[in-house]
Design a protein around this motif. Structure first.
Motif, mmCIF file in Angstrom:
data_model
loop_
_atom_site.group_PDB
_atom_site.id
_atom_site.type_symbol
_atom_site.label_atom_id
_atom_site.label_comp_id
_atom_site.label_asym_id
_atom_site.label_seq_id
_atom_site.Cartn_x
_atom_site.Cartn_y
_atom_site.Cartn_z
ATOM 1 N N MET A 1 0.851 -1.374 -0.190
ATOM 2 C CA MET A 1 -0.345 0.128 -0.140
ATOM 3 C C MET A 1 0.683 1.384 -0.041
ATOM 4 N N THR A 2 0.777 1.950 -1.194
ATOM 5 C CA THR A 2 1.772 2.950 -0.911
ATOM 6 C C THR A 2 1.604 4.629 -0.783
ATOM 7 N N GLY A 3 -0.519 4.802 -1.529
ATOM 8 C CA GLY A 3 -1.602 5.359 -1.577
ATOM 9 C C GLY A 3 -2.738 5.453 -1.635
ATOM 10 N N TYR A 4 -3.700 5.946 -2.047
ATOM 11 C CA TYR A 4 -4.838 6.031 -1.856
ATOM 12 C C TYR A 4 -5.622 6.810 -3.024
ATOM 13 N N ALA A 5 -6.891 6.382 -2.913
ATOM 14 C CA ALA A 5 -7.746 7.205 -4.180
ATOM 15 C C ALA A 5 -8.356 8.388 -3.374
ATOM 16 N N ALA A 6 -8.271 9.522 -4.579
ATOM 17 C CA ALA A 6 -8.864 10.640 -4.319
ATOM 18 C C ALA A 6 -10.153 10.762 -5.256
ATOM 19 N N LYS A 7 -11.341 10.751 -4.218
ATOM 20 C CA LYS A 7 -13.114 10.421 -4.696
ATOM 21 C C LYS A 7 -13.265 11.860 -3.905
ATOM 22 N N HIS A 8 -15.139 12.192 -4.850
ATOM 23 C CA HIS A 8 -15.685 12.411 -3.852
ATOM 24 C C HIS A 8 -17.081 11.904 -3.997
ATOM 25 N N TYR A 9 -18.251 12.980 -3.239
ATOM 26 C CA TYR A 9 -19.426 12.644 -3.221
ATOM 27 C C TYR A 9 -20.398 13.836 -2.863
ATOM 28 N N THR A 10 -21.577 13.693 -3.283
ATOM 29 C CA THR A 10 -22.113 15.091 -3.116
ATOM 30 C C THR A 10 -23.165 15.278 -1.760
ATOM 31 N N SER A 11 -23.001 16.295 -1.229
ATOM 32 C CA SER A 11 -23.704 16.034 0.146
ATOM 33 C C SER A 11 -25.342 16.171 -0.587
ATOM 34 N N HIS A 12 -26.236 15.982 1.071
ATOM 35 C CA HIS A 12 -27.629 16.236 1.080
ATOM 36 C C HIS A 12 -28.413 17.611 0.879
ATOM 37 N N ASP A 13 -27.384 18.378 -0.208
ATOM 38 C CA ASP A 13 -27.191 19.802 -0.140
ATOM 39 C C ASP A 13 -26.269 20.647 -1.818
ATOM 40 N N GLY A 14 -26.135 19.039 -2.166
ATOM 41 C CA GLY A 14 -25.530 19.496 -3.252
ATOM 42 C C GLY A 14 -24.044 20.036 -3.317
ATOM 43 N N LEU A 15 -23.375 20.105 -2.507
ATOM 44 C CA LEU A 15 -21.782 20.211 -2.261
ATOM 45 C C LEU A 15 -20.709 18.809 -2.320
ATOM 46 N N ALA A 16 -20.302 19.207 -2.807
ATOM 47 C CA ALA A 16 -19.023 18.675 -3.817
ATOM 48 C C ALA A 16 -17.931 18.304 -2.798
ATOM 49 N N LEU A 17 -18.045 17.786 -1.605
ATOM 50 C CA LEU A 17 -17.318 16.990 -1.042
ATOM 51 C C LEU A 17 -16.241 15.462 -0.725
ATOM 52 N N TYR A 18 -14.663 15.770 -1.082
ATOM 53 C CA TYR A 18 -13.879 14.608 -0.808
ATOM 54 C C TYR A 18 -13.484 14.114 0.334
ATOM 55 N N TYR A 19 -12.749 12.980 -0.402
ATOM 56 C CA TYR A 19 -12.049 12.448 1.008
ATOM 57 C C TYR A 19 -11.546 11.185 0.305
ATOM 58 N N ARG A 20 -10.568 10.555 0.880
ATOM 59 C CA ARG A 20 -8.976 10.130 0.009
ATOM 60 C C ARG A 20 -9.976 8.044 0.895
ATOM 61 N N ASP A 21 -9.205 7.545 -0.144
ATOM 62 C CA ASP A 21 -9.880 5.512 -0.083
ATOM 63 C C ASP A 21 -8.526 5.266 0.313
ATOM 64 N N TYR A 22 -8.069 4.814 1.160
ATOM 65 C CA TYR A 22 -7.174 3.539 0.957
ATOM 66 C C TYR A 22 -7.557 2.302 1.120
ATOM 67 N N GLY A 23 -6.623 1.568 1.169
ATOM 68 C CA GLY A 23 -6.260 0.101 0.895
ATOM 69 C C GLY A 23 -7.680 -0.819 0.247
ATOM 70 N N ASP A 24 -7.968 -1.790 0.685
ATOM 71 C CA ASP A 24 -8.838 -2.597 -0.551
ATOM 72 C C ASP A 24 -10.197 -2.458 -0.129
ATOM 73 N N VAL A 25 -10.881 -1.937 -1.120
ATOM 74 C CA VAL A 25 -12.077 -1.917 -1.023
ATOM 75 C C VAL A 25 -13.387 -3.131 -0.579
ATOM 76 N N GLY A 26 -12.722 -3.877 -1.045
ATOM 77 C CA GLY A 26 -13.578 -5.716 -0.828
ATOM 78 C C GLY A 26 -12.792 -6.335 0.563
ATOM 79 N N ASP A 27 -12.095 -5.739 1.383
ATOM 80 C CA ASP A 27 -11.201 -6.103 2.653
ATOM 81 C C ASP A 27 -12.899 -6.600 3.645
ATOM 82 N N ALA A 28 -12.595 -7.363 4.138
ATOM 83 C CA ALA A 28 -13.538 -7.624 4.804
ATOM 84 C C ALA A 28 -14.347 -7.449 6.479
ATOM 85 N N ARG A 29 -12.342 -6.773 6.596
ATOM 86 C CA ARG A 29 -12.712 -6.658 8.502
ATOM 87 C C ARG A 29 -13.583 -4.729 8.420
ATOM 88 N N LEU A 30 -13.877 -4.251 9.915
ATOM 89 C CA LEU A 30 -13.913 -3.343 9.215
ATOM 90 C C LEU A 30 -13.352 -2.237 9.242
#
Length: 286
Positions: A1-30
């Protein structure tokens, strides 16, 4: 693991909000969700996120609205903890995450407690990083003095010097390289040259505008059935040692760890912080 995926989602009031997503999306752990402080952003958790995601565990680290790469809110009085809690719940719902371990620094710890109160099934465990149900007035005054009032440095050396001046009492042992890293997490480059703080200055206006005084002890009580760790910087001017003792009396299974040579708030790259967080995760998943 050397980095992250840069992603956005939309808030309930229409703002584009950013988050970093590290690791394996399919990892079964919490997954682990990292929530930042008042004027801070997802960059604060890089060391912790890379550490936890080293074997694939998913770590989600958002920028609250008005910070980092998230959109600014035209209504600055929306810069309050319940708004951030709603945004975070919306993010996790959009990702199909129904249960996670939360790590909240300062404001992020208040948001974590609000989420636990509203949706306890969502919070498998909580790390409160230098935050509790009572806030020391000295720390609040220090934060209010600079939030939204910082000057724009001309270069990265000036940025590091400014951050050092603000935070030296809380981090007396950091070296020049550490202050330079600190500055990179707090400032961003302006298109016309020079730097600016990486947040909406109106966040400071919202803080100073205040509002009704809220008793946070009933909010802390929402963690009663949730495994919880509180980290306190030994030099903290926001979370008093006496408050931690009262927290331990109110929640007998609370784990409290003091991080030496750190104030508000531990950087979460310290051996004490990493070890305590790993122990909490292992306890939850045992």
């Amino acid at each position: 693991m050397t980095g992250y995926a840069a992603k956005h989602y939309t808030s309930h009031d229409g703002l584009a909000l950013y988050y970093r997503d590290y690791g394996d999306v399919g990892d079964a752990r919490l997954p682990v969700v990292c929530l930042p402080g008042l004027t801070r952003n997802s960059a604060d958790f890089e060391a912790l996120a890379l550490h936890l995601a080293g074997d694939g565990r998913r770590v989600i680290s958002p920028d609250f609205r008005g910070r980092g790469r998230s959109a600014y809110d035209p209504q600055f009085m929306n810069y309050i903890p319940p708004t951030y809690a709603g945004d975070t719940i919306g993010l996790l719902a959009s990702l199909g995450i129904s249960r996670a371990i939360f790590v909240g620094t300062s404001l992020g710890g208040i948001v974590t407690q609000l989420i636990a109160l509203a949706m306890p099934a969502l919070v498998a465990g909580a790390v409160l990083n230098d935050i509790g149900p009572e806030l020391d007035p000295a720390g609040l005054a220090r934060i209010a003095s600079y939030a939204g009032n910082q000057t724009d440095p001309a270069n990265w050396d000036e940025a590091a010097a400014q951050i050092r001046d603000i935070n030296l009492s809380q981090f007396p042992t950091l070296d020049d390289a550490a202050w330079a890293r600190f500055a990179r997490a707090v400032f961003t480059e302006k298109p016309e040259g020079g730097l600016r703080p990486n947040y909406d200055p109106k966040i400071g206006d919202a803080m100073r505008a205040g509002g009704p005084t809220v008793d946070m002890w009933p909010i802390f009580a929402g963690l009663a059935e949730i495994p919880t760790l509180v980290l306190r910087g030994a030099l903290s001017d926001l979370l008093a040692a006496a408050t931690v003792r009262r927290m331990l009396s109110a929640k007998h299974d609370l784990v409290a760890v003091e991080v030496p040579e750190r104030g508000h708030a531990p950087l979460l790259d310290e051996d004490e912080s990493l070890g305590a967080i790993e122990a909490l995760i292992a306890h939850i998943e045992a």
